[in-house]
Design a protein around this motif. Structure first.
Motif, PDB file in Angstrom:
ATOM      1  N   THR A   1      20.800  -6.127 -10.691  1.00 27.57           N
ATOM      2  CA  THR A   1      21.505  -7.071 -11.452  1.00 27.57           C
ATOM      3  C   THR A   1      22.959  -6.906 -11.539  1.00 27.57           C
ATOM      4  OG1 THR A   1      21.108  -5.583 -13.431  1.00 27.57           O
ATOM      5  CG2 THR A   1      19.565  -7.365 -13.375  1.00 27.57           C
ATOM      6  N   PRO A   2      23.555  -7.185 -10.422  1.00 20.35           N
ATOM      7  CA  PRO A   2      24.970  -7.000 -10.008  1.00 20.35           C
ATOM      8  C   PRO A   2      26.066  -8.020 -10.810  1.00 20.35           C
ATOM      9  CG  PRO A   2      24.177  -8.363  -8.300  1.00 20.35           C
ATOM     10  CD  PRO A   2      22.977  -8.373  -9.314  1.00 20.35           C
ATOM     11  N   ASP A   3      25.535  -8.604 -11.944  1.00 22.72           N
ATOM     12  CA  ASP A   3      26.273  -9.597 -12.525  1.00 22.72           C
ATOM     13  C   ASP A   3      27.741  -9.211 -13.185  1.00 22.72           C
ATOM     14  OD1 ASP A   3      24.368 -11.213 -11.885  1.00 22.72           O
ATOM     15  OD2 ASP A   3      23.437 -11.618 -14.021  1.00 22.72           O
ATOM     16  N   ASN A   4      27.754  -7.917 -13.812  1.00 24.19           N
ATOM     17  CA  ASN A   4      28.774  -7.315 -14.182  1.00 24.19           C
ATOM     18  C   ASN A   4      29.754  -6.760 -13.423  1.00 24.19           C
ATOM     19  OD1 ASN A   4      28.165  -7.450 -17.167  1.00 24.19           O
ATOM     20  ND2 ASN A   4      27.239  -5.687 -17.226  1.00 24.19           N
ATOM     21  N   VAL A   5      29.208  -6.494 -12.223  1.00 22.71           N
ATOM     22  CA  VAL A   5      30.175  -6.101 -10.852  1.00 22.71           C
ATOM     23  C   VAL A   5      30.925  -7.151 -10.680  1.00 22.71           C
ATOM     24  CG1 VAL A   5      30.607  -5.046  -8.735  1.00 22.71           C
ATOM     25  CG2 VAL A   5      28.534  -4.089 -10.350  1.00 22.71           C
TER      26      VAL A   5
ATOM     27  N   GLN B   1      40.570  -9.942 -10.195  1.00 18.86           N
ATOM     28  CA  GLN B   1      41.627 -10.808  -9.376  1.00 18.86           C
ATOM     29  C   GLN B   1      42.379 -11.775 -10.271  1.00 18.86           C
ATOM     30  OE1 GLN B   1      39.516 -12.802  -5.753  1.00 18.86           O
ATOM     31  NE2 GLN B   1      40.783 -14.499  -6.151  1.00 18.86           N
ATOM     32  N   GLU B   2      41.800 -12.347 -11.082  1.00 21.68           N
ATOM     33  CA  GLU B   2      42.137 -12.994 -12.265  1.00 21.68           C
ATOM     34  C   GLU B   2      43.580 -12.304 -13.011  1.00 21.68           C
ATOM     35  OE1 GLU B   2      39.270 -14.411 -14.717  1.00 21.68           O
ATOM     36  OE2 GLU B   2      38.403 -15.799 -13.286  1.00 21.68           O
ATOM     37  N   THR B   3      43.384 -11.133 -13.283  1.00 19.46           N
ATOM     38  CA  THR B   3      44.203 -10.258 -13.964  1.00 19.46           C
ATOM     39  C   THR B   3      45.428  -9.992 -13.014  1.00 19.46           C
ATOM     40  OG1 THR B   3      42.468  -9.329 -15.134  1.00 19.46           O
ATOM     41  CG2 THR B   3      44.652  -8.263 -15.216  1.00 19.46           C
ATOM     42  N   LEU B   4      44.926  -9.650 -11.647  1.00 15.65           N
ATOM     43  CA  LEU B   4      46.325  -9.411 -10.686  1.00 15.65           C
ATOM     44  C   LEU B   4      46.991 -10.752 -10.579  1.00 15.65           C
ATOM     45  CD1 LEU B   4      44.525  -7.254  -8.150  1.00 15.65           C
ATOM     46  CD2 LEU B   4      46.335  -6.658  -9.684  1.00 15.65           C
TER      47      LEU B   4
ATOM     48  N   LEU C   1      36.631  -2.136   1.628  1.00 16.14           N
ATOM     49  CA  LEU C   1      35.864  -2.067   2.963  1.00 16.14           C
ATOM     50  C   LEU C   1      34.757  -1.026   3.216  1.00 16.14           C
ATOM     51  CD1 LEU C   1      39.117  -2.162   5.338  1.00 16.14           C
ATOM     52  CD2 LEU C   1      37.486  -4.038   4.846  1.00 16.14           C
ATOM     53  N   SER C   2      34.940  -0.088   2.408  1.00 15.64           N
ATOM     54  CA  SER C   2      33.829   0.986   2.386  1.00 15.64           C
ATOM     55  C   SER C   2      32.711   0.329   1.780  1.00 15.64           C
ATOM     56  CB  SER C   2      34.183   2.404   1.552  1.00 15.64           C
ATOM     57  OG  SER C   2      33.174   3.049   1.522  1.00 15.64           O
ATOM     58  N   ALA C   3      32.951  -0.710   0.576  1.00 15.56           N
ATOM     59  CA  ALA C   3      31.632  -1.083   0.073  1.00 15.56           C
ATOM     60  C   ALA C   3      31.233  -2.155   1.141  1.00 15.56           C
ATOM     61  CB  ALA C   3      32.269  -1.625  -1.331  1.00 15.56           C
ATOM     62  N   ILE C   4      31.907  -2.783   1.572  1.00 13.62           N
ATOM     63  CA  ILE C   4      31.213  -3.752   2.590  1.00 13.62           C
ATOM     64  C   ILE C   4      30.559  -3.333   3.796  1.00 13.62           C
ATOM     65  CG2 ILE C   4      31.912  -5.617   4.377  1.00 13.62           C
ATOM     66  CD1 ILE C   4      34.389  -6.284   2.709  1.00 13.62           C
ATOM     67  N   GLY C   5      30.873  -2.123   4.099  1.00 15.34           N
ATOM     68  CA  GLY C   5      30.027  -1.320   5.198  1.00 15.34           C
ATOM     69  C   GLY C   5      28.881  -0.588   4.725  1.00 15.34           C
TER      70      GLY C   5
ATOM     71  N   HIS D   1      30.589 -11.518  -2.591  1.00 16.85           N
ATOM     72  CA  HIS D   1      31.793 -11.551  -3.602  1.00 16.85           C
ATOM     73  C   HIS D   1      32.936 -10.501  -3.381  1.00 16.85           C
ATOM     74  CE1 HIS D   1      30.507 -14.323  -6.677  1.00 16.85           C
ATOM     75  NE2 HIS D   1      29.242 -14.065  -6.349  1.00 16.85           N
ATOM     76  N   ILE D   2      32.439  -9.249  -2.801  1.00 17.53           N
ATOM     77  CA  ILE D   2      33.402  -8.138  -2.428  1.00 17.53           C
ATOM     78  C   ILE D   2      34.033  -8.559  -1.001  1.00 17.53           C
ATOM     79  CG2 ILE D   2      33.393  -5.755  -1.364  1.00 17.53           C
ATOM     80  CD1 ILE D   2      30.678  -4.974  -3.001  1.00 17.53           C
ATOM     81  N   ARG D   3      33.691  -9.365  -0.332  1.00 19.57           N
ATOM     82  CA  ARG D   3      34.372  -9.861   0.981  1.00 19.57           C
ATOM     83  C   ARG D   3      35.156 -10.800   0.207  1.00 19.57           C
ATOM     84  NH1 ARG D   3      29.228  -9.904   3.648  1.00 19.57           N
ATOM     85  NH2 ARG D   3      29.230  -8.551   5.350  1.00 19.57           N
ATOM     86  N   ALA D   4      35.325 -11.595  -0.680  1.00 20.41           N
ATOM     87  CA  ALA D   4      35.987 -12.601  -1.255  1.00 20.41           C
ATOM     88  C   ALA D   4      37.327 -11.950  -1.626  1.00 20.41           C
ATOM     89  CB  ALA D   4      35.472 -13.531  -2.056  1.00 20.41           C
ATOM     90  N   PHE D   5      36.851 -10.718  -2.432  1.00 19.76           N
ATOM     91  CA  PHE D   5      38.069  -9.952  -3.146  1.00 19.76           C
ATOM     92  C   PHE D   5      38.814  -9.251  -1.841  1.00 19.76           C
ATOM     93  CE2 PHE D   5      39.513  -6.347  -5.261  1.00 19.76           C
ATOM     94  CZ  PHE D   5      40.290  -6.608  -6.136  1.00 19.76           C
ATOM     95  N   SER D   6      37.912  -8.802  -0.922  1.00 17.61           N
ATOM     96  CA  SER D   6      39.005  -8.055   0.285  1.00 17.61           C
ATOM     97  C   SER D   6      39.863  -9.072   1.022  1.00 17.61           C
ATOM     98  CB  SER D   6      37.902  -7.706   1.370  1.00 17.61           C
ATOM     99  OG  SER D   6      38.500  -7.124   2.446  1.00 17.61           O
TER     100      SER D   6
END
Length: 347
Positions: free
Chosen positions: A123-127, A135-138, A161-165, A176-181
């Motif tokens: 359940t990765p919803d919170n992540v 992203q919104e805060t930045l 990048l580490s998480a994507i790999g 979602h991680i790629r989108a943030f990348s």
């Protein structure tokens, strides 16, 4: 009539008593435990994984900030010793400054820590919520000229990048991680790596100097005092095993053999750094190292030294490799003012 009045008064007293909530934190130790639980994504203990990260543990979310503020307010009402009072005052003052606009403290791989929660895999919803919030805060921070520096940006990019790999991350979350990348790839950092490059950054830095040193001097006054001490010391070798991350600051590691004095700040690994530093038996070599760090600290955060300038200064003061200088400068950027914990031993 009197019976009815008495009953009404008793009822009112009962309702008032019920409305008063007990203080959730009744001691310094209770508050520290509360902060450690809240900050699980910042300082994650491998032995204490929980099933799923909570909304309050989403770093710098509204729920997180509200919970942290409640703990601080409880602490302000307690009977504490002078060192503990200084810690609480420092943390309460920090609430006014821009830290909350940077949801992802760059010294910590928050994403990796969040993914370590067992329930997150299913359940990765919170992540996902936290990545969107970051992203919104930045983006919102940019409107107030609050931007990451290039060191912070590079670290965040490396974590992503580490998480994507990583094969353990499920496809929906990885997208979602790629989108943030992609977002970070287009992000333009601020020019200065020090706190002075931020609105109210000079005041924020001053509050750090005041707390860690236990004295109130302007950065320029500190420069004068430091120069008097540095000019009589010889250049010394920098003896330190090359660290692999900034998860713990150099100062926290440096004091690791000293007797632990409990603290409240996750950035100090819940240690009272000024108190521990004041108890350390320092050699001339230790003093030279700390004076060089303090000089570079003010150079970076007040005089707006660039990364190369700060590295040159450290190499001039200490016998160290370019790689060691790079690490130490990054640490000073990420943990402003901590080296001033040692200043009382030198004055």
């Amino acid at each position: 009539m009197y019976k009815k009045l008495s009953f009404s008064l008793l009822l009112c007293l009962f309702l008032v008593a019920c409305s008063k909530q007990p203080q959730p934190y009744e001691s310094f130790e209770d508050a520290q435990v509360g902060l450690k639980t809240l900050n699980m994504a910042l300082v994650l203990s491998g032995a204490n994984k929980t099933d799923k990260i909570t909304k309050e543990q989403l770093v710098f979310s509204d729920a997180y900030l509200a919970k942290r503020h409640t703990i601080y307010q409880n602490l302000m009402g307690m009977e504490l010793n002078l060192n503990q009072i200084a810690q609480v005052n420092y943390l309460v003052i920090a609430e006014r400054f821009p830290e909350r606009y940077f949801n992802w403290p760059a010294q910590v791989d928050v994403l990796k820590n969040m993914l370590a929660f067992e329930g997150t895999k299913n359940t990765p919803d919170n992540v996902i919520t936290w990545l969107k919030l970051t992203q919104e805060t930045l983006d919102s921070a940019k409107q107030s000229n609050l931007k990451l520096n290039k060191v912070e940006l590079a670290l965040l990019q490396s974590y992503v990048l580490s998480a994507i790999g990583t094969n353990d991350v499920q496809p929906a979350l990885k997208s979602h991680i790629r989108a943030f990348s992609d977002y970070l790839a287009s992000y333009r950092p601020r020019g200065s790596v020090g706190l002075r490059g931020l609105p109210n950054g000079t005041q924020w830095y001053q509050s750090k100097l005041n707390y860690f040193s236990g004295e109130v001097h302007s950065p320029l006054e500190w420069v004068t005092l430091l120069n008097e001490k540095i000019k009589v010391l010889d250049r010394v070798a920098f003896d330190s095993k090359q660290p692999t991350s900034h998860q713990k600051s150099f100062l926290v590691k440096y004091l690791s053999d000293e007797k632990l004095i409990e603290g409240l700040d996750w950035q100090a690994n819940y240690q009272d750094l000024p108190a521990m530093a004041s108890n350390m038996d320092m050699s001339d070599k230790d003093k030279t190292l700390m004076l060089a760090m303090m000089e570079s600290d003010i150079g970076i955060h007040y005089h707006a030294w660039t990364l190369p300038q700060a590295k040159v200064n450290l190499v001039k003061r200490l016998k160290m490799s370019p790689e060691e200088a790079q690490y130490l400068v990054e640490d000073i950027i990420l943990y402003p003012g901590q080296s001033f914990s040692f200043i009382k031993q030198m004055m």
